[in-house]
Design a protein around this motif. Sequence first.
Motif, PDB file in Angstrom:
ATOM      1  N   GLU A 128      30.225 -17.077  -7.041  1.00  0.00           N
ATOM      2  CA  GLU A 128      30.764 -18.053  -8.003  1.00  0.00           C
ATOM      3  C   GLU A 128      29.988 -19.354  -7.967  1.00  0.00           C
ATOM      4  N   THR A 130      34.358 -26.753  -7.116  1.00  0.00           N
ATOM      5  CA  THR A 130      33.151 -26.326  -6.395  1.00  0.00           C
ATOM      6  C   THR A 130      33.114 -26.891  -4.983  1.00  0.00           C
ATOM      7  N   ARG A 142      27.826 -20.968 -11.109  1.00  0.00           N
ATOM      8  CA  ARG A 142      28.044 -22.342 -11.613  1.00  0.00           C
ATOM      9  C   ARG A 142      26.758 -23.162 -11.557  1.00  0.00           C
ATOM     10  N   GLN A 152      37.746 -18.841  -9.443  1.00  0.00           N
ATOM     11  CA  GLN A 152      37.294 -19.466 -10.691  1.00  0.00           C
ATOM     12  C   GLN A 152      38.072 -20.729 -11.022  1.00  0.00           C
ATOM     13  N   GLU A 200      24.813 -24.919 -14.738  1.00  0.00           N
ATOM     14  CA  GLU A 200      24.485 -26.348 -14.759  1.00  0.00           C
ATOM     15  C   GLU A 200      22.985 -26.566 -14.976  1.00  0.00           C
TER      16      GLU A 200
END
Length: 348
Positions: A79, A56, A83, A52, A87
């Motif tokens: 993860e 990215t 994300r 976390q 987004e």
Amino acid sequence: MMMMRGNNRSSGPSNCVRRSSSASSNFKASRQKVAPPRKRDAFSTLMQQGIQRTDTKQLSKKLEDTETPVSAKREIQREIETRQHDEDVVAAATAAAVILELTPQQPPKPARASPWLIEKLYDKRGPERAKALAGVIELLNKKLDHEDLKERYVVELLYRCLCSVNKGSTKEVQNALQVIGLLSITVDCQEKMAEIYREFLDAASSSACLKKAGTNTTKMLECLGVVTFFGAIGAEETQKGMKVIWDFLISFKPESGSDDVINRKKQSQEILVAAIYSWCFLLTSTDGWQLNQNWRGAISFFMDILDNNDEVLVQGAACAALALIFETDALDKFWDRANDTTLPYSQC
């Protein structure tokens, strides 16, 4: 006795079995409670926290790296997907806000007068008429379809309200006066506004509310001021409304040798203040050179109020009236040379 002992002996072993079973279950539960977490779970938690906090792009590189463990790749993949979803949600909300801002908004449709409310004004029961008038007040305070109101309901509302003013209860009279005042403000047709002014001026001139001070007198005076201000055409019609208020005002002034004149000292201070301010309100809409001779003695009248009335609100209203009189630059129309013992300040 022997039977009882036998029963006690036979019940003993079962009690022992129950105790041992409950003790073993409690022991197992305590072992389960204090059991330490598995190393794999602790490792997964630490790894998740590290993922976390990682960028990215770095996660994508670790996902492609062949040396990354399979379990770590699963966490990384989860993860990255989370994300990406967040987004996408933010982007969709932003796009929706932009579209909503650029899309021309349709104005809300103006409210229309309900025929049901108009019908209720003909009800024989006073409380029902008062409720209907309250509904009309709420409607007039909204954005209204003026054409619908002007073409269909103005005249009918006016005459129903005048009937309520003459015969209704206190609440009904107050609601009717408020409706008439709102009509004079809301209606944008000069012809209809003039009709409201003429009809209400006649009703107010003969109304019992202005013949003798009562509960609805204040509302009547305020309504007369508003209706005259918006509906009167020219200074002459404005002064007709002022004259009705003035006639009521001078009835508060005692005259020697007459026992029938209302003593203004005994009348409600609220009514006196409302009358003075309504008269002043109309005076502000008229130029001094257009004033007629109906106001002779006004200066001495308001000076007498200052001398004989200790109420702060009444004195403030009298001072406001005198200030407006001096601003008109037409003191000769407010000063009675024959009866006034005091001279205007310009003559001193």
